[in-house]
Design a protein around this motif. Structure first.
Motif, PDB file in Angstrom:
ATOM      1  N   VAL A 295     -16.161  -7.350 -12.839  1.00 17.10           N
ATOM      2  CA  VAL A 295     -17.405  -7.098 -13.591  1.00 17.10           C
ATOM      3  C   VAL A 295     -18.593  -7.704 -12.851  1.00 17.10           C
ATOM      4  N   GLN A 296     -18.426  -8.921 -12.306  1.00 18.29           N
ATOM      5  CA  GLN A 296     -19.521  -9.590 -11.615  1.00 18.29           C
ATOM      6  C   GLN A 296     -19.919  -8.870 -10.324  1.00 18.29           C
ATOM      7  N   THR A 297     -18.931  -8.272  -9.663  1.00 16.94           N
ATOM      8  CA  THR A 297     -19.204  -7.616  -8.382  1.00 16.94           C
ATOM      9  C   THR A 297     -19.349  -6.110  -8.523  1.00 16.94           C
ATOM     10  N   LYS A 298     -19.398  -5.620  -9.728  1.00 20.91           N
ATOM     11  CA  LYS A 298     -19.482  -4.177  -9.970  1.00 20.91           C
ATOM     12  C   LYS A 298     -20.818  -3.632  -9.464  1.00 20.91           C
ATOM     13  N   PRO A 299     -20.809  -2.631  -8.602  1.00 24.80           N
ATOM     14  CA  PRO A 299     -22.073  -2.063  -8.093  1.00 24.80           C
ATOM     15  C   PRO A 299     -22.800  -1.283  -9.180  1.00 24.80           C
ATOM     16  N   ASP A 300     -24.062  -1.053  -8.941  1.00 29.06           N
ATOM     17  CA  ASP A 300     -24.869  -0.330  -9.919  1.00 29.06           C
ATOM     18  C   ASP A 300     -24.416   1.113 -10.067  1.00 29.06           C
ATOM     19  N   GLU A 301     -23.989   1.734  -8.967  1.00 26.69           N
ATOM     20  CA  GLU A 301     -23.591   3.127  -9.069  1.00 26.69           C
ATOM     21  C   GLU A 301     -22.250   3.223  -9.779  1.00 26.69           C
ATOM     22  N   THR A 302     -21.976   4.364 -10.287  1.00 28.70           N
ATOM     23  CA  THR A 302     -20.738   4.613 -11.014  1.00 28.70           C
ATOM     24  C   THR A 302     -19.559   4.555 -10.044  1.00 28.70           C
ATOM     25  N   PRO A 303     -18.575   3.771 -10.322  1.00 31.18           N
ATOM     26  CA  PRO A 303     -17.425   3.668  -9.395  1.00 31.18           C
ATOM     27  C   PRO A 303     -16.635   4.955  -9.347  1.00 31.18           C
ATOM     28  N   GLN A 304     -16.005   5.176  -8.213  1.00 31.56           N
ATOM     29  CA  GLN A 304     -15.179   6.356  -8.045  1.00 31.56           C
ATOM     30  C   GLN A 304     -13.897   6.205  -8.872  1.00 31.56           C
ATOM     31  N   PRO A 305     -13.434   7.320  -9.482  1.00 25.38           N
ATOM     32  CA  PRO A 305     -12.249   7.226 -10.348  1.00 25.38           C
ATOM     33  C   PRO A 305     -11.013   6.712  -9.619  1.00 25.38           C
ATOM     34  N   GLU A 306     -10.873   7.062  -8.320  1.00 25.00           N
ATOM     35  CA  GLU A 306      -9.648   6.695  -7.642  1.00 25.00           C
ATOM     36  C   GLU A 306      -9.542   5.197  -7.357  1.00 25.00           C
ATOM     37  N   VAL A 307     -10.611   4.461  -7.559  1.00 24.70           N
ATOM     38  CA  VAL A 307     -10.580   3.031  -7.281  1.00 24.70           C
ATOM     39  C   VAL A 307      -9.820   2.272  -8.362  1.00 24.70           C
ATOM     40  N   LYS A 308      -9.604   2.896  -9.524  1.00 24.30           N
ATOM     41  CA  LYS A 308      -9.025   2.213 -10.667  1.00 24.30           C
ATOM     42  C   LYS A 308      -7.580   1.789 -10.441  1.00 24.30           C
ATOM     43  N   ALA A 309      -6.827   2.520  -9.659  1.00 24.69           N
ATOM     44  CA  ALA A 309      -5.395   2.258  -9.534  1.00 24.69           C
ATOM     45  C   ALA A 309      -5.131   0.926  -8.843  1.00 24.69           C
ATOM     46  N   ASP A 310      -5.927   0.617  -7.816  1.00 26.40           N
ATOM     47  CA  ASP A 310      -5.668  -0.601  -7.072  1.00 26.40           C
ATOM     48  C   ASP A 310      -5.831  -1.867  -7.905  1.00 26.40           C
ATOM     49  N   PRO A 311      -6.902  -2.040  -8.681  1.00 29.87           N
ATOM     50  CA  PRO A 311      -6.995  -3.250  -9.515  1.00 29.87           C
ATOM     51  C   PRO A 311      -5.817  -3.389 -10.469  1.00 29.87           C
ATOM     52  N   ASP A 312      -5.366  -2.292 -11.056  1.00 31.39           N
ATOM     53  CA  ASP A 312      -4.226  -2.360 -11.968  1.00 31.39           C
ATOM     54  C   ASP A 312      -2.981  -2.847 -11.226  1.00 31.39           C
ATOM     55  N   LYS A 313      -2.808  -2.347 -10.015  1.00 28.68           N
ATOM     56  CA  LYS A 313      -1.620  -2.752  -9.282  1.00 28.68           C
ATOM     57  C   LYS A 313      -1.692  -4.222  -8.894  1.00 28.68           C
ATOM     58  N   GLN A 314      -2.904  -4.692  -8.626  1.00 29.49           N
ATOM     59  CA  GLN A 314      -3.065  -6.112  -8.326  1.00 29.49           C
ATOM     60  C   GLN A 314      -2.737  -6.975  -9.539  1.00 29.49           C
ATOM     61  N   VAL A 315      -3.189  -6.550 -10.713  1.00 29.16           N
ATOM     62  CA  VAL A 315      -2.889  -7.298 -11.933  1.00 29.16           C
ATOM     63  C   VAL A 315      -1.395  -7.299 -12.193  1.00 29.16           C
ATOM     64  N   LEU A 316      -0.779  -6.136 -12.021  1.00 26.16           N
ATOM     65  CA  LEU A 316       0.652  -6.029 -12.291  1.00 26.16           C
ATOM     66  C   LEU A 316       1.497  -6.744 -11.242  1.00 26.16           C
ATOM     67  N   SER A 317       0.913  -7.011 -10.091  1.00 26.50           N
ATOM     68  CA  SER A 317       1.697  -7.657  -9.041  1.00 26.50           C
ATOM     69  C   SER A 317       2.142  -9.064  -9.451  1.00 26.50           C
ATOM     70  N   SER A 318       1.324  -9.751 -10.273  1.00 22.53           N
ATOM     71  CA  SER A 318       1.727 -11.079 -10.736  1.00 22.53           C
ATOM     72  C   SER A 318       2.958 -10.979 -11.633  1.00 22.53           C
ATOM     73  N   TYR A 319       2.986  -9.936 -12.482  1.00 19.86           N
ATOM     74  CA  TYR A 319       4.175  -9.728 -13.317  1.00 19.86           C
ATOM     75  C   TYR A 319       5.370  -9.313 -12.450  1.00 19.86           C
ATOM     76  N   ALA A 320       5.091  -8.532 -11.407  1.00 20.53           N
ATOM     77  CA  ALA A 320       6.179  -8.125 -10.519  1.00 20.53           C
ATOM     78  C   ALA A 320       6.783  -9.325  -9.808  1.00 20.53           C
ATOM     79  N   SER A 321       5.935 -10.297  -9.464  1.00 16.19           N
ATOM     80  CA  SER A 321       6.457 -11.517  -8.843  1.00 16.19           C
ATOM     81  C   SER A 321       7.360 -12.276  -9.799  1.00 16.19           C
ATOM     82  N   SER A 322       6.972 -12.317 -11.069  1.00 15.39           N
ATOM     83  CA  SER A 322       7.832 -12.953 -12.075  1.00 15.39           C
ATOM     84  C   SER A 322       9.157 -12.217 -12.194  1.00 15.39           C
ATOM     85  N   LYS A 323       9.081 -10.894 -12.120  1.00 18.63           N
ATOM     86  CA  LYS A 323      10.303 -10.088 -12.184  1.00 18.63           C
ATOM     87  C   LYS A 323      11.247 -10.442 -11.038  1.00 18.63           C
TER      88      LYS A 323
END
Length: 437
Positions: A295-323
């Motif tokens: 949110v802090q680094t979000k650019p003023d322009e509308t982000p591209q839709p395809e960028v959404k997958a990577d942040p989710d995978k980064q968040v899920l990677s912590s759970y994957a490490s627990s797995k």
């Protein structure tokens, strides 16, 4: 007329000393002894039957000696008989010869008092020493149990305090992810620093007086968990204070690694009732901080839709490490079970494996609940795939638990282990799919 207790010479009433032999006249006592005419042993003079041979005792003759048990001297005074009155006039004192007994066995030496009488002081001393030794052993047992119980109680209390502090930090990070700027953000950053100081204070105050030997390694792990928890909060504070740092991605990765390392250490602690994984379970903390940074680094322009997958995978990677950590723990447990089974016919002699399996199952349940309630993940498909992996791991643990517990009840362990193996095969297939994403 009374006679001398020693020489048998006549005595006048009231005489204290014998005029013939000069011996002092002692009072009669009930402990006078006579000789049994059948077995020749010293017995009570007033008895009717011999306690040794059982013979009926005849009345005592006037010339039958009686011995005083207290002094060991022989007399001829028979308390149970009336003294024979001597009608002859008094004669001048003459030494009397001791009458010769005929028809009776030769008297043995005077019978010594019983063993318990002769050595009663030593016996009493030994009994007192034995009682004191038993009391000391009992006191040590209960003191040791109390000390062990106190340590466990303190460890459980500490784990609960640290877990409560971690929940507070996670809640702060969640509220931080919902803010973009303003005084509220600064206040929340200060809250993170406050929580860090609280953990540091608990670590300094943790000074158990007595650490039982069986918890020595656990105690070292507890101290390491507190150090890891403070390191996690230091990294979280650095991220919250400067979310636009050029190296923010590396800091997030460092935080994720710190969380997994701390959780791995916490799982080694086996103190009953103390769950330190809650103190360092920072998967949600990482997720909320990643969202805050985005949110802090979000650019003023509308982000591209395809960028959404990577942040989710980064968040899920912590759970994957627990797995992955859970998978390692399950593999070690299965290996230990097989090693035990190679030397034992069943599991009736141990409760270790069911306890370890139950602890792992509870920890995985907590992680699955966090994953399910994590609102920062938008990609539900990936979320469900990861949850299916956790489910397969829990089924594998359940199979191991069922097999061991069935063996403890005298049943066959193989059905449970077969279900666990089937869950393991399902996990391997799902994990291959996850790694290809």
């Amino acid at each position: 007329m009374k006679k001398c207790q020693h020489c048998g010479a006549p005595l006048q009433d009231g005489d204290r000393f014998c005029q013939a032999c000069g011996a002092e006249q002692l009072p009669e006592e009930e402990s006078k002894k006579r000789i049994c005419p059948e077995c020749g042993k010293w017995i009570q003079a007033d008895g009717k039957f011999c306690p040794f041979c059982g013979s009926e005792l005849p009345e005592m003759d006037d010339d039958e000696p009686v011995i005083d048990e207290a002094t060991g001297t022989e007399t001829f005074v028979h308390k149970h008989r009336e003294p024979v009155r001597d009608e002859e006039p008094p004669r001048s004192p003459q030494p009397m010869e001791r009458p010769v007994m005929t028809g009776r066995p030769t008297p043995p030496p005077f019978q010594e008092p019983p063993f318990y009488v002769r050595y009663r002081k030593g016996i009493i001393t030994a009994v007192v020493v034995l009682i004191l030794a038993v009391a000391a052993a009992v006191a040590f047992h209960f003191y040791g149990s109390r000390s062990s119980g106190d340590y466990v109680k303190d460890a459980v209390s500490l784990s609960q305090q640290l877990s409560s502090e971690n929940e507070s930090v996670t809640d702060t990070a969640k509220r931080l992810s919902q803010k973009s700027k303003g005084d509220d953000v600064d206040s929340l950053v200060k809250d993170l620093g406050k929580s860090r100081k609280n953990v540091e204070k608990m670590a300094k105050n943790y000074q158990p007086k007595n650490i039982p030997d069986q918890y020595a390694s656990d105690d070292q792990a507890i101290r390491e968990v507190m150090r890891d928890q403070m390191a996690m909060y230091d990294t979280a504070i650095a991220i919250a204070e400067n979310p636009k740092d050029d190296a923010i991605s590396e800091k997030l990765d460092d935080l994720r690694d710190e969380v997994q390392k701390a959780k791995k250490t916490a799982r080694t602690i086996k103190v009953p009732g103390a769950d330190f994984t809650g103190a360092v379970d920072g998967d949600n903390l990482v997720s909320y901080l990643e969202k805050y940074v985005s949110v802090q680094t979000k650019p003023d322009e509308t982000p591209q839709p395809e960028v959404k997958a990577d942040p989710d995978k980064q968040v899920l990677s912590s759970y994957a490490s627990s797995k992955d950590l859970f998978n390692d723990d399950i593999g070690k447990l299965a290996g230990d079970i097989n090693a035990y089974l190679s030397n034992h016919p069943d599991f009736k002699g141990t409760r270790e494996f069911t306890s370890r399996a139950n602890t792992l199952y509870i920890q995985m349940s907590k992680t699955r609940n966090q994953l399910e309630n994590d609102t920062s993940i938008d990609n539900t498909a990936m979320k469900y795939k990861l949850d299916a992996l956790f489910q397969a791991e829990q089924d594998r643990i359940r199979g191991l638990y069922d097999g061991v517990s069935a063996s403890q009840r005298g049943q066959d362990y193989r059905p449970g282990f077969q279900r666990g193996q089937a869950a393991s095969n399902r996990y391997d297939k799902l994990n291959d799919e996850w790694n290809r994403l």
